[in-house]
Design a protein around this motif. Structure first.
Motif, short mmCIF file in Angstrom:
data_model
loop_
_atom_site.label_atom_id
_atom_site.label_comp_id
_atom_site.label_asym_id
_atom_site.label_seq_id
_atom_site.Cartn_x
_atom_site.Cartn_y
_atom_site.Cartn_z
N ILE A 1 -7.20 17.84 1.71
CA ILE A 1 -7.94 18.00 0.91
C ILE A 1 -7.88 16.45 -0.06
CG2 ILE A 1 -8.44 19.47 -0.97
CD1 ILE A 1 -9.03 21.46 0.39
N VAL A 2 -8.98 16.34 -0.48
CA VAL A 2 -8.96 15.09 -0.81
C VAL A 2 -10.50 14.87 -1.16
CG1 VAL A 2 -10.19 13.47 0.82
CG2 VAL A 2 -9.48 12.50 -0.58
N LEU A 3 -10.24 14.57 -2.61
CA LEU A 3 -11.51 14.86 -3.95
C LEU A 3 -11.55 12.54 -3.33
CD1 LEU A 3 -13.40 15.32 -6.00
CD2 LEU A 3 -11.22 14.79 -7.43
N GLY A 4 -12.60 12.61 -2.83
CA GLY A 4 -12.89 10.69 -3.03
C GLY A 4 -14.15 10.96 -1.96
N HIS A 5 -14.15 9.45 -2.14
CA HIS A 5 -15.58 8.22 -1.09
C HIS A 5 -15.56 9.55 -0.11
CE1 HIS A 5 -16.32 5.84 -4.51
NE2 HIS A 5 -14.85 5.42 -4.08
N PRO A 6 -17.21 9.99 -0.05
CA PRO A 6 -17.67 10.64 1.40
C PRO A 6 -18.15 9.85 3.17
CG PRO A 6 -19.19 11.53 -0.80
CD PRO A 6 -17.92 10.41 -0.55
N GLN A 7 -18.09 8.15 2.50
CA GLN A 7 -18.06 8.27 3.05
C GLN A 7 -17.66 7.26 3.74
OE1 GLN A 7 -19.86 7.73 -0.33
NE2 GLN A 7 -21.74 7.24 -0.07
N PHE A 8 -15.75 7.13 2.75
CA PHE A 8 -15.10 6.54 3.71
C PHE A 8 -13.90 7.48 4.21
CE2 PHE A 8 -10.30 5.64 2.73
CZ PHE A 8 -9.65 4.60 3.56
N GLY B 1 0.53 -0.95 0.00
CA GLY B 1 0.21 -0.05 -0.36
C GLY B 1 0.76 1.59 -0.09
N HIS B 2 0.17 1.92 -0.39
CA HIS B 2 1.39 3.46 -0.55
C HIS B 2 -0.21 5.10 -0.73
CE1 HIS B 2 2.62 6.97 -2.99
NE2 HIS B 2 3.21 6.92 -2.38
N ILE B 3 0.35 5.46 0.29
CA ILE B 3 -0.31 7.12 0.09
C ILE B 3 0.51 7.89 0.06
CG2 ILE B 3 -0.08 7.15 2.95
CD1 ILE B 3 -3.17 8.36 3.32
N LEU B 4 0.08 9.28 -0.78
CA LEU B 4 0.86 10.57 -0.81
C LEU B 4 -0.20 11.60 -0.28
CD1 LEU B 4 3.52 11.74 -1.70
CD2 LEU B 4 2.38 11.48 -3.97
N ILE C 1 -1.34 23.88 1.29
CA ILE C 1 -2.07 23.15 1.78
C ILE C 1 -1.27 21.53 1.48
CG2 ILE C 1 -3.94 24.88 2.62
CD1 ILE C 1 -5.73 23.49 0.87
N LEU C 2 -2.40 20.62 2.21
CA LEU C 2 -1.60 19.34 1.60
C LEU C 2 -2.62 18.71 0.65
CD1 LEU C 2 -0.59 17.42 4.53
CD2 LEU C 2 0.88 18.43 2.85
N GLY C 3 -2.40 18.09 0.37
CA GLY C 3 -3.52 17.54 -0.75
C GLY C 3 -3.29 15.89 -0.94
N LEU C 4 -4.44 15.07 -0.60
CA LEU C 4 -4.09 14.12 0.17
C LEU C 4 -4.47 13.61 -1.06
CD1 LEU C 4 -5.83 11.54 2.71
CD2 LEU C 4 -5.14 10.06 0.56
N ALA C 5 -3.47 12.17 -1.80
CA ALA C 5 -3.95 12.01 -3.43
C ALA C 5 -2.53 11.24 -4.17
CB ALA C 5 -4.14 12.91 -4.58
N PRO C 6 -2.65 10.22 -4.49
CA PRO C 6 -2.75 8.88 -4.43
C PRO C 6 -2.98 8.12 -3.45
CG PRO C 6 -1.72 7.90 -6.02
CD PRO C 6 -1.88 9.84 -5.55
N LEU C 7 -4.00 7.13 -3.19
CA LEU C 7 -3.91 5.87 -2.04
C LEU C 7 -4.21 4.90 -2.67
CD1 LEU C 7 -3.98 4.77 0.86
CD2 LEU C 7 -6.88 6.11 1.15
#
Length: 167
Positions: free
Chosen positions: A110-117, A55-58, A72-78
């Protein structure tokens, strides 16, 4: 085990993203960011199972443009390789990444992703903070997570660096 990536992890990280997303765009994004001034070595984390990187996150720097331009920070990708998805590895990467960013004195992610997660980790729609997405996406998928150093001045429109244009 979760740790910072090292030089020997580059090909494994590329393969993780290619497998998880079934394309090379996100793997290329990591490669591009890694060779830019937006890269933060302490926030490029890998997860290992039995000494194999799975696994990897950046997290990398992006801009928030308002009355002033703020970093600011962007979380992408995971990504987690398919055979290890659903085992909490992605969640662990997010938690440790957010904790690390917080201890580094960062203010906002900041993240662009699934709100439920992502809501499980304290992410909320960016519109709640007067932060605008650069993409025409539903309000609930473009999210922010304030960290301990967050201040009200963090408002405006997010601007991603050129590396993100190909994703």
């Amino acid at each position: 085990m979760i740790r910072c990536e090292n030089l020997l992890d580059a090909s494994a990280i590329y393969n993780i993203h290619t497998q998880a997303f079934e394309r090379e765009n996100e793997a290329q994004l990591v490669k591009s960011i890694r060779h830019s001034e937006r890269y933060i070595p302490q926030l490029s984390l890998v997860a290992e199972v039995d000494n194999t990187v799975v696994g990897h996150i950046l997290f990398s720097y992006i801009d928030l443009v308002g009355e002033e331009t703020l970093r600011i920070l962007g979380l992408a990708p995971l990504a987690v390789v398919p055979q290890f998805q659903g085992e909490g590895i992605g969640s662990a990467l997010i938690r440790i990444g957010l904790e690390t960013a917080d201890t580094m004195g960062e203010s906002l992610v900041i993240v662009l992703g699934h709100p439920q997660f992502y809501s499980r980790f304290g992410f909320q729609p960016s519109v709640n903070y007067d932060i605008e997405s650069p993409f025409p996406v539903p309000e609930d998928v473009f999210m922010v997570k304030p960290l301990a150093n967050y201040q009200e001045k963090y408002q405006g429109k997010v601007v991603y660096p050129p590396a993100f244009q190909e994703v």
